[in-house]
Design a protein around this motif. Sequence first.
Motif, mmCIF file in Angstrom:
data_model
loop_
_atom_site.group_PDB
_atom_site.id
_atom_site.type_symbol
_atom_site.label_atom_id
_atom_site.label_comp_id
_atom_site.label_asym_id
_atom_site.label_seq_id
_atom_site.Cartn_x
_atom_site.Cartn_y
_atom_site.Cartn_z
ATOM 1 N N VAL A 71 106.780 46.922 29.425
ATOM 2 C CA VAL A 71 106.163 46.368 28.222
ATOM 3 C C VAL A 71 104.941 45.511 28.537
ATOM 4 O O VAL A 71 104.161 45.196 27.642
ATOM 5 N N GLY A 72 104.754 45.151 29.804
ATOM 6 C CA GLY A 72 103.588 44.351 30.161
ATOM 7 C C GLY A 72 103.665 43.832 31.576
ATOM 8 O O GLY A 72 104.622 44.091 32.308
ATOM 9 N N GLY A 73 102.616 43.097 31.960
ATOM 10 C CA GLY A 73 102.556 42.515 33.295
ATOM 11 C C GLY A 73 101.166 41.996 33.572
ATOM 12 O O GLY A 73 100.317 41.914 32.677
ATOM 13 N N ASP A 74 100.935 41.641 34.831
ATOM 14 C CA ASP A 74 99.635 41.142 35.273
ATOM 15 C C ASP A 74 98.888 42.263 35.981
ATOM 16 O O ASP A 74 99.439 42.892 36.896
ATOM 17 N N VAL A 75 97.649 42.512 35.592
ATOM 18 C CA VAL A 75 96.845 43.540 36.247
ATOM 19 C C VAL A 75 96.299 42.959 37.548
ATOM 20 O O VAL A 75 95.516 42.010 37.538
ATOM 21 N N ALA A 76 96.742 43.527 38.686
ATOM 22 C CA ALA A 76 96.300 43.065 39.997
ATOM 23 C C ALA A 76 95.084 43.844 40.474
ATOM 24 O O ALA A 76 94.262 43.317 41.221
ATOM 25 N N GLN A 118 107.148 43.237 33.249
ATOM 26 C CA GLN A 118 108.215 42.927 32.317
ATOM 27 C C GLN A 118 108.750 44.242 31.739
ATOM 28 O O GLN A 118 107.971 45.096 31.324
ATOM 29 N N MET A 119 110.066 44.372 31.738
ATOM 30 C CA MET A 119 110.706 45.593 31.265
ATOM 31 C C MET A 119 111.334 45.359 29.892
ATOM 32 O O MET A 119 111.827 44.279 29.604
ATOM 33 N N GLY A 120 111.306 46.417 29.087
ATOM 34 C CA GLY A 120 111.913 46.371 27.772
ATOM 35 C C GLY A 120 113.185 47.194 27.741
ATOM 36 O O GLY A 120 113.805 47.447 28.767
ATOM 37 N N MET A 166 97.035 37.155 34.605
ATOM 38 C CA MET A 166 97.304 36.845 33.217
ATOM 39 C C MET A 166 98.112 37.997 32.609
ATOM 40 O O MET A 166 97.740 39.159 32.737
ATOM 41 N N TYR A 167 99.186 37.652 31.959
ATOM 42 C CA TYR A 167 100.058 38.651 31.346
ATOM 43 C C TYR A 167 99.340 39.368 30.209
ATOM 44 O O TYR A 167 98.654 38.740 29.398
ATOM 45 N N GLN A 168 99.510 40.696 30.177
ATOM 46 C CA GLN A 168 98.992 41.520 29.093
ATOM 47 C C GLN A 168 100.066 42.530 28.714
ATOM 48 O O GLN A 168 100.837 42.967 29.565
ATOM 49 N N THR A 169 100.092 42.906 27.447
ATOM 50 C CA THR A 169 101.045 43.931 27.024
ATOM 51 C C THR A 169 100.540 45.296 27.510
ATOM 52 O O THR A 169 99.351 45.472 27.791
ATOM 53 N N ILE A 170 101.436 46.257 27.554
ATOM 54 C CA ILE A 170 101.062 47.605 27.969
ATOM 55 C C ILE A 170 100.043 48.191 27.008
ATOM 56 O O ILE A 170 99.135 48.932 27.417
ATOM 57 N N GLU A 171 100.109 47.847 25.740
ATOM 58 C CA GLU A 171 99.151 48.332 24.749
ATOM 59 C C GLU A 171 97.760 47.769 25.017
ATOM 60 O O GLU A 171 96.756 48.478 24.907
ATOM 61 N N GLU A 172 97.683 46.476 25.354
ATOM 62 C CA GLU A 172 96.393 45.860 25.683
ATOM 63 C C GLU A 172 95.790 46.499 26.930
ATOM 64 O O GLU A 172 94.584 46.790 26.966
ATOM 65 N N ILE A 173 96.627 46.729 27.921
ATOM 66 C CA ILE A 173 96.162 47.333 29.171
ATOM 67 C C ILE A 173 95.676 48.752 28.926
ATOM 68 O O ILE A 173 94.632 49.155 29.446
ATOM 69 N N GLU A 174 96.412 49.498 28.128
ATOM 70 C CA GLU A 174 96.040 50.885 27.838
ATOM 71 C C GLU A 174 94.662 50.968 27.169
ATOM 72 O O GLU A 174 93.847 51.829 27.516
ATOM 73 N N LYS A 175 94.371 50.058 26.250
ATOM 74 C CA LYS A 175 93.076 50.051 25.568
ATOM 75 C C LYS A 175 91.949 49.604 26.498
ATOM 76 O O LYS A 175 90.858 50.163 26.493
ATOM 77 N N LYS A 176 92.218 48.591 27.287
ATOM 78 C CA LYS A 176 91.187 47.983 28.132
ATOM 79 C C LYS A 176 90.822 48.849 29.332
ATOM 80 O O LYS A 176 89.673 48.861 29.763
ATOM 81 N N TYR A 177 91.786 49.572 29.885
ATOM 82 C CA TYR A 177 91.569 50.309 31.134
ATOM 83 C C TYR A 177 91.705 51.817 30.950
ATOM 84 O O TYR A 177 92.162 52.520 31.840
ATOM 85 N N ASP A 178 91.271 52.333 29.814
ATOM 86 C CA ASP A 178 91.330 53.764 29.543
ATOM 87 C C ASP A 178 90.529 54.518 30.613
ATOM 88 O O ASP A 178 89.390 54.164 30.910
ATOM 89 N N GLY A 179 91.127 55.535 31.194
ATOM 90 C CA GLY A 179 90.467 56.329 32.227
ATOM 91 C C GLY A 179 90.542 55.724 33.610
ATOM 92 O O GLY A 179 89.807 56.120 34.511
ATOM 93 N N GLU A 180 91.438 54.748 33.807
ATOM 94 C CA GLU A 180 91.557 54.083 35.105
ATOM 95 C C GLU A 180 93.008 54.043 35.583
ATOM 96 O O GLU A 180 93.944 54.104 34.787
ATOM 97 N N TRP A 181 93.147 53.928 36.892
ATOM 98 C CA TRP A 181 94.437 53.654 37.510
ATOM 99 C C TRP A 181 94.636 52.148 37.463
ATOM 100 O O TRP A 181 93.692 51.378 37.692
ATOM 101 N N VAL A 182 95.836 51.713 37.150
ATOM 102 C CA VAL A 182 96.127 50.275 37.034
ATOM 103 C C VAL A 182 97.339 49.930 37.882
ATOM 104 O O VAL A 182 98.376 50.592 37.806
#
Length: 73
Positions: free
Chosen positions: A31-36, A23-25, A1-17
């Motif tokens: 700017v975002g992508g799917d967390v595998a 998606q590039m800006g 599921m696509y997530q913005t980089i901001e959403e990923i940063e908040k959700k996975y703080d302290g983790e490698w992703v």
Amino acid sequence: MYQTIEEIEKKYDGEWVFMTDVQMGKLHSVVGGDVAAHDANRDAVFAAMGKHPSGSVYVRYFGKMPENYAMLI
């Protein structure tokens, strides 16, 4: 599921992703992508990368960089 980089940063703080379908800006910034895969353990995320076919991928640590790591940009 696509997530913005901001959403990923908040959700996975302290983790490698590991992200796929990145998606590039402007200026080639991510700017975002799917967390595998995600984990506090870098090696676990790198192991997941080895099982993924090549393509548009991105790996990043979200949070304060541990003292024993260096970052290449």
